[in-house]
Write an enzyme that holds these catalytic residues in place. Structure first.
Site, PDB file in Angstrom:
ATOM      1  N   ASP A  11       0.866  -1.169   0.000  1.00 28.57           N
ATOM      2  CA  ASP A  11       0.000   0.000   0.000  1.00 28.57           C
ATOM      3  C   ASP A  11       0.911   1.231   0.000  1.00 28.57           C
ATOM      4  OD1 ASP A  11      -2.347   1.713   0.610  1.00 28.57           O
ATOM      5  OD2 ASP A  11      -1.379   1.853   2.573  1.00 28.57           O
ATOM      6  N   ASP A  13      -0.298   5.148   0.865  1.00 29.17           N
ATOM      7  CA  ASP A  13      -0.600   6.124   1.913  1.00 29.17           C
ATOM      8  C   ASP A  13      -0.727   5.435   3.270  1.00 29.17           C
ATOM      9  OD1 ASP A  13      -0.736   8.413   0.221  1.00 29.17           O
ATOM     10  OD2 ASP A  13      -2.696   7.740  -0.478  1.00 29.17           O
ATOM     11  N   ASP A 172      -1.453  -0.793   6.031  1.00 31.99           N
ATOM     12  CA  ASP A 172      -1.682  -0.228   7.359  1.00 31.99           C
ATOM     13  C   ASP A 172      -3.148  -0.154   7.749  1.00 31.99           C
ATOM     14  OD1 ASP A 172      -2.412   3.161   7.125  1.00 31.99           O
ATOM     15  OD2 ASP A 172      -1.987   1.964   5.365  1.00 31.99           O
TER      16      ASP A 172
END
Length: 222
Positions: A11, A13, A172
């Site tokens: 990922d 961001d 995250d």
């Protein structure tokens, strides 16, 4: 399918890039421009990773479609304007990210890729700003259903010829981990992002980037 290759998907961001200030600022600008209440920082960070229309709908579920589109376009404009003004400082990489990406990219059997809620334009700008030339597959929101749909991961595997057993998804948020799980790959949560890592149910958890290379060796040993 090659049994020798390993696919490492990131990922962006909240995992590679610390973009919370950029994202919250752009949402604040776009909501205010539509005379809408600005969502809280926590609410905004809770939707990072979703495609923009889905994110706006989650932040303002009663908003009609035309205004959702206006907020989305306002966000894109605000984000791009701020990025052009700030350059690489607009979305700095997390500590250790660049070094670990370079180390992993040097391993012959490792292929690196991204699966992100960013647009292609946004991802291209970040790659250019930080000179990240290591990603052989780049899956973006323009071409896929929003996370946690597994399309980004399954497409990356198809592009690279790597099996699910030899693929990891690193993220995250619950959207990242649920996406990886839906695609049948190993999931790794990072502790520095926007959702509480211990609550994501990932297969593994790392607390700093330096832990990643040894973890990957352990996952794929033998």
């Amino acid at each position: 399918m090659s049994e020798d290759l390993r696919l490492i998907l990131f990922d962006v961001d909240g995992t590679l890039a610390d973009s919370q200030a950029a994202i919250t600022g752009a949402f604040a600008t776009s909501f205010a421009a539509q005379d809408l209440p600005v969502p809280s920082r926590d609410d905004i960070l809770s939707i990072v990773g979703l495609s923009l229309p889905v994110a706006v709908h989650q932040l303002a579920p009663r908003l009609e479609a035309a205004r959702v589109e206006a907020v989305v376009e306002g966000y894109k404009t605000a984000y791009m304007t701020a990025r052009q003004a700030a350059g690489a400082g607009h979305t700095p990489l997390f500590p250790g990210a660049q070094e670990v990406l370079e180390a992993l990219n040097a391993v012959p059997e490792y292929l690196l890729g991204v699966a992100t809620g960013k647009s292609k334009r946004g991802l291209d700008a970040l790659i250019s700003a930080h000179a990240l030339s290591c990603f052989v597959t780049q899956q973006v929101a323009d071409h896929h259903p929003s996370k946690p749909h597994p399309s980004m991961v399954t497409t990356a595997m198809a592009e690279t010829g790597v099996t699910a057993a030899q693929t990891v998804m690193i993220g995250d948020t619950s959207y990242d981990i649920d996406m990886g799980r839906a695609a049948g790959v190993t999931t790794i949560a990072v502790a520095w992002g926007y959702h509480p890592a211990e609550q994501l149910g990932a297969d593994y958890l790392i607390r700093e980037f330096a832990e990643l290379p040894s973890l990957l060796r352990d996952i794929w040993k033998g």
